[in-house]
Design an enzyme around this catalytic site. Structure first.
Site, short mmCIF file in Angstrom:
data_model
loop_
_atom_site.label_atom_id
_atom_site.label_comp_id
_atom_site.label_asym_id
_atom_site.label_seq_id
_atom_site.Cartn_x
_atom_site.Cartn_y
_atom_site.Cartn_z
N LYS A 80 6.72 -2.64 0.20
CA LYS A 80 6.42 -1.53 1.12
C LYS A 80 7.73 -0.94 1.62
O LYS A 80 8.68 -1.67 1.88
CB LYS A 80 5.57 -2.07 2.28
N SER A 155 -1.73 1.06 7.07
CA SER A 155 -0.59 1.84 6.60
C SER A 155 -0.07 1.41 5.23
O SER A 155 0.64 2.17 4.58
CB SER A 155 0.53 1.75 7.63
N SER A 179 -2.95 -3.33 8.99
CA SER A 179 -2.36 -2.50 7.93
C SER A 179 -2.24 -3.14 6.57
O SER A 179 -1.90 -2.48 5.59
CB SER A 179 -0.98 -1.99 8.37
#
Ligand SMILES: [Zn+2]
Lengths: 495, 472
Positions: A80, A155, A179
């Site tokens: 990420k 997210s 997330s």
């Protein structure tokens, strides 16, 4: 069911590499081919370096078998865009960090490297992890591989979409309020948020320090166990990481659920929940009961306050954590400014997106003098009550079972102009972050529209082993995790 | 109207740790800009602080020495504000749970002992330093993250002199603890003063001004004197003091307004989530308490008792730890510690001051001074000769014995050697001899002087006196 070789799991690839049936270069090539095919539709990545990945793979392939140590040898793990990899631009999907290249590796990155993994590409995300749909990224929206008109969750939407589409074999995500689990659920993957303090946060660009945690997003539970095994453990660089022994997850998870007591919190099965979601969870309970788990009703009475508490604590900490992006040291700096204060105003005004600004303002307000007691302090107290709720439940339960998200993936743009509605999509995941307990989301069904549904299992502090056990037992008894999205068909539907 | 001054001091002291408060970077003074920095103290995204245990220990020692209560549980907080020298845009400090609560600093003002209460002592990290060039500005982060303790006094000080003595006493204690260099030029000890006035006899505090940028004890005193006059004048003219931060302008010897309350910061303190709460085990506190070094005022009392020094002498000799150590090293083996003390406080300190040296740089060792004192004691040299010998010791670093020998300075104490000189002087000064014999006993002084002159000061005056009396 799909038998495409690029849909092999991490542990399946690993077995092939160990047996020297494939090389790391083969794995990376196969991955790149899949990306070539699908990335233009999904946009799961912000950036990846083909050449660097192949070079690293070639290098690992050249090392003789007897010198290979890591359990992730030669396997690409996607990252990420919020976890620092030395020398790789890392931006948190924000304009304000554009051009920022960390001079150091996050501890999880060090550990993955140590296990022989190849850190591959930075996945898309909501800007600074603020969002539940990956729509707030400064680099554009990521699409859900099951339906390109829909969001992949957020997210860590880029990580989840990449894994779902086979554009990543496995990926890292971060979970501040859900997330990892929510995008895993909406994209049909497995996602684990470890206990706060189980995995070092060193090198994770902070959103809300007391809630953030790094975890894996994978195709199946075994892969999650494999990655957790590598990244878990005490880190002297992170004072909040605890020195608690890391069990052998891969062997303990296979021991079955017979005799386990699982709580069903009545506050999570409320009106307004999607019927199909409800149905899938009920079915999952039946499956696990059939495997010998015992279900009991339990209470988490402060659940109602979780979202409000979360948005005070998280935004307050974020307002402070994001204050350092001022155009002085690194990243983006506004071209024109007239004074020091103006440099701050212009840089932050141009560099941050709308949602980030909204939360900074909210957090600044919650901390400002005269309001601290009413908001932050009060929220901390409620947080303790929420923690206590779980402690009480775990006195007589080994795990808690809930839906991961109240509904399936929603349409792109559907909730963008209604922040409160968006905030409610994390309603089932937020409590675990406030309590600091581990939680996993696994696929447990599909809606009529063919959208994945996620099942959440929450556990005691540092008891990832038990929730992995439940998740693994369920997965072994079902086929949901094996289903792959047909991106071409999804594309053909409406776009 | 008569006004009473109310002063509270906030002193920032840099702890003498090898590394910074939350990372491993060096704290060495004087390095090239930004050579002692790392991702952590630069506040790079994703980095986390890790507390330096040594700094914590030093803070606890400081609290124990000053009689503070060591908090059972303490924590760090973030103090948020924007400034380029603050890389994270917040300073990690302590807000409502400081490591030490209460305590006091003993102060001696013209012989009157007073005790100044402390509010708290807390740990915090220092900020970097802005450097201004003609067109641009730069930031040097070498200081960023350096460990500080902030020692906050109650508003117990009543005069600039008291403030000065408070700082002196505090500095002396910190030096004894060896927790700080207390070097003001290098910024390891800095002070802010809160000053207000109130009509004599009233309880309520007046509006205060905070004076920053005080970089020497003398400046603290001068700035407070200036500030008292400034506030008095406003009050006497019927005006009101506004609460503000003022800067001490050293060149013009005045304080000037820095910012008013309207622009005052809202620091938005909240608990630092990246660090866990601090709880120091009781055994550790007990251990540190037991192993605290002897503090200046206690050493002062001991010096009076053990070495027979006057209070004044003992105070001078114990004010600085290095000086006290220097003295005590010699006092242990000297038969005349008092005389040794006098040499140290007199000639040695005068010469060191002239050369701008501190006691640890002294070219004269304490052993050499003991030797000098002994040479006087046994009558080998006179006190007057000793002064010359000392100057030679200071200049050339030789031992006093060597100097006496090589310069032929030893005292003439041999009666047979002196007899002929005495006889000669008597012969050559019939008038003085006459005077003495006719009862003017003082005349002998002149004759002694003459003998000294002939012997170039080497004759033992006591012996000369005896010989003269015998001959006359
Ligand atoms: Zn550093």
């Amino acid at each position: 069911m799909n038998s495409n070789p690029t849909d092999l799991t991490l542990h399946e690839w690993s077995d092939l590499i160990q047996k020297r049936e494939v090389s790391s270069t083969d794995v990376v090539r196969s991955l790149l081919a899949r990306i070539q095919e699908k990335e233009s539709k999904i946009h799961a990545y912000i950036r990846f370096d083909e050449k660097a990945a192949l070079e690293k793979a070639g290098h690992l392939d050249n090392i003789p078998t007897e010198s290979r140590k890591g359990i992730l040898w030669g396997l690409p793990i996607s990252n990420k865009d919020i976890i620092c990899v030395k020398g790789v631009e890392t931006t948190c999907a924000s304009k304000i960090l554009s051009g920022y290249i960390p001079p150091y590796n996050a501890t999880v990155v060090e550990k993955l490297n140590g296990a022989g993994a190849i850190l591959f590409g930075n996945t898309n995300m909501d800007e600074f992890a603020m969002g539940s749909s990956t729509e707030t990224s400064a680099y554009g929206v990521t699409r859900n591989p099951w339906d390109l008109e829909r969001i992949p969750g957020g997210s860590s939407g880029g990580s989840a979409a990449a894994v779902a589409a086979g554009e990543a074999i496995a990926a890292l995500g971060t979970d501040t309020g859900g997330s990892i689990r929510q995008p895993a659920a909406l994209s049909g993957c497995v996602g684990l948020k470890p206990t706060y303090g189980r995995v070092s946060r060193y090198g994770l660009i902070a959103f809300a320090s007391s809630l953030d945690q790094i975890g894996p997003i994978t195709q199946d539970v075994e892969d999650t166990a494999l990655i957790l095994q590598v990244i878990a453990g005490h880190d002297p660089k992170d004072s909040t990481s605890l020195d608690i022994p890391v069990p052998d997850y891969r062997s303990t998870m296979k021991k079955g659920v017979k005799g386990l007591k699982i709580g069903l919190p009545k506050e999570y099965f409320i009106e307004g929940m999607d019927v199909e979601v409800k149905q899938s969870i009920d079915d999952a309970v039946k499956v696990l009961s059939g495997l010998g788990a015992e279900f009991v009703s339990c209470q988490l009475p402060h659940t109602n306050y979780a979202v409000a508490t979360y948005y005070i604590l998280a935004t307050a900490q974020a307002s402070s954590n994001l204050a350092r992006y001022d155009g002085v040291q690194y990243g983006f700096r506004a071209k024109q400014f007239s004074s020091l204060v103006d440099l701050y105003f212009q840089t932050r005004g141009e560099g941050f997106g709308e949602e980030v600004k909204r939360r900074i303002i909210l957090g600044t307000y919650a901390l400002s003098s005269g309001y601290y007691d009413a908001y932050y302090l009060k929220a901390q107290k409620v947080r303790t009550l929420i923690k206590n709720d779980f402690d009480k439940v775990f006195d007589h339960c080994d795990a808690v079972l809930t839906p991961t998200s109240p509904s399936c993936a929603f349409k792109i743009g559907e909730k963008m102009n209604d922040p409160l509605k968006m905030y409610l999509s994390d309603i089932f995941t937020i409590s675990a972050n406030l309590a600091g307990i581990p939680g996993i989301s696994i696929p447990c069904g599909f809606s009529k529209e063919g959208l994945p549904i996620g099942l959440q299992i929450l556990g005691k502090h540092f008891d990832e082993a038990t929730i992995l056990k439940v998740a693994y037992a369920f997965e072994q008894a079902t086929e949901f995790h094996k289903k792959r999205p047909d991106v071409r068909r999804a594309e053909g539907s409406k776009l | 109207m008569l006004y009473e001054t109310v002063i509270g001091l906030e002193v920032h002291v840099q702890l003498k740790t090898a590394s910074k408060l939350f990372c491993g970077c060096s704290t060495q003074f004087g390095a090239l800009p930004n050579t002692q920095v790392c991702p952590v103290c630069l506040g790079f995204p994703g980095t986390l602080p890790v507390l330096n245990e040594k700094a914590l220990t030093y803070a606890v020692m400081t609290g124990l020495a000053l009689g503070s209560e060591i908090a059972k549980e303490s924590k760090f907080d973030r103090k948020n504000y924007f400034y380029p020298d603050l890389p994270k845009a917040y300073q990690i400090s302590q807000y409502d749970k400081p490591i030490c609560v209460g305590g006091e600093v003993p102060v001696d003002i013209d012989g009157i002992k007073k005790s100044i209460r402390l509010t708290r002592i807390h740990l915090e990290e220092d900020a970097g330093k802005l450097v201004h060039f003609t067109r641009d500005s730069g930031v040097d982060y070498n200081r960023g993250g350096v460990p500080l303790v902030e020692i906050v006094s109650e508003p117990d000080l009543r005069s600039p002199k008291e403030a000065y003595e408070y700082l002196r006493s505090l500095k002396s204690i910190l030096e004894y603890l060896d927790v700080s260099d207390c070097n003001m030029e290098e910024g390891s000890l800095r002070c802010d003063a809160n000053v207000s006035l109130r009509p004599v006899g009233t309880e309520a505090f007046g509006t205060k001004a905070e004076i920053k940028n005080l970089n020497s004890f003398r400046n603290v005193e001068k700035a407070i004197i200036y500030e008292i006059e400034r506030q008095k004048k406003i009050l006497e003219d019927g005006g009101r003091i506004i609460q503000e931060t003022r800067l001490w302008d050293q060149d013009q010897s005045l304080t000037r307004s820095m910012r008013s309350k309207e622009e005052a910061h809202d620091y938005r303190y909240f608990p630092e989530p990246d660090l866990v709460a601090i709880s120091i085990p009781l055994e550790k506190i007990e251990f540190l308490k037991k192993n605290l070094p002897e503090l200046p005022h206690i050493r002062c009392d001991r010096f009076m008792k053990e070495y027979g020094l006057s209070q004044y002498d003992a105070e001078v000799l114990t004010a600085e730890k290095n000086l006290a150590d220097f003295f005590e090293k010699g006092a242990h083996c000297s038969k005349n510690a008092k005389a040794l003390g006098n040499w140290i406080m007199g000639d040695l300190m005068r010469e060191l001051k002239l050369k701008n040296l501190n006691i640890s740089q002294s070219p004269v060792s304490v052993d050499a001074l003991i030797e000098l004192v002994e040479l006087i004691e046994v009558g080998k040299i006179s006190g007057k000769m000793a002064k010359d010998v000392f100057m030679n010791m200071f200049g050339e670093g030789q031992s006093p014995k060597d100097i006496v020998q090589s310069k032929g300075l030893s005292q003439l104490s041999d009666a047979s050697e002196l007899e002929s000189v005495v006889k000669k002087v008597i012969q050559e000064n019939p008038k003085s001899v006459e005077d003495y014999r006719s009862g003017k006993k003082n005349a002998i002084t002149y004759l002694v002087g003459q003998v000294m002159k002939v012997t170039k000061g080497r004759a033992n005056p006591k012996l000369v006196n005896e010989l003269l009396e015998k001959e006359l």
